[in-house]
Design a protein around this motif. Sequence first.
Motif, PDB file in Angstrom:
ATOM      1  N   CYS A  28      40.255  79.057  29.373  1.00 33.83           N
ATOM      2  CA  CYS A  28      39.572  77.994  30.057  1.00 33.83           C
ATOM      3  C   CYS A  28      39.423  78.650  31.445  1.00 33.83           C
ATOM      4  N   CYS A  42      37.044  74.168  29.344  1.00 32.53           N
ATOM      5  CA  CYS A  42      37.292  75.104  28.076  1.00 32.53           C
ATOM      6  C   CYS A  42      36.140  75.093  27.126  1.00 32.53           C
ATOM      7  N   THR A  71      35.419  70.038  27.551  1.00 33.49           N
ATOM      8  CA  THR A  71      34.808  71.157  26.719  1.00 33.49           C
ATOM      9  C   THR A  71      33.360  71.058  26.697  1.00 33.49           C
TER      10      THR A  71
END
Length: 114
Positions: A28, A42, A71
Amino acid sequence: MAGLALVLGAGVVAQTAPEADPDYQATCEVRGVNGMVTLVYCPEELSAESFRQEGIIACDGRLPCGAWFWTDPDLVPAEAPDSHDKLEPASIAGSHGVWMNEANQFFEIDAEKQ
């Protein structure tokens, strides 16, 4: 959301910051740090243990520290606020969760329950 607010606002006894597994390879990217808040992108959803490792790495020994995870790069706030309560509700709902370094715990965000 109320439960998260209770955890974020709860007093925590001073302690040593957790340490990441030395063999763990971070995937990440820290996108911002301000006070106790760290913003992390991430590229994919991780296991709870991987989010834990990433949080420890992102907090880099800071107590208190909350590492928020997204994400989707478009949902990561442009700047990190200096406290958790200054994150926009939409940013929180779009996050995958938050690692609380001082509590040594990962809290997954369920946007459907908010």
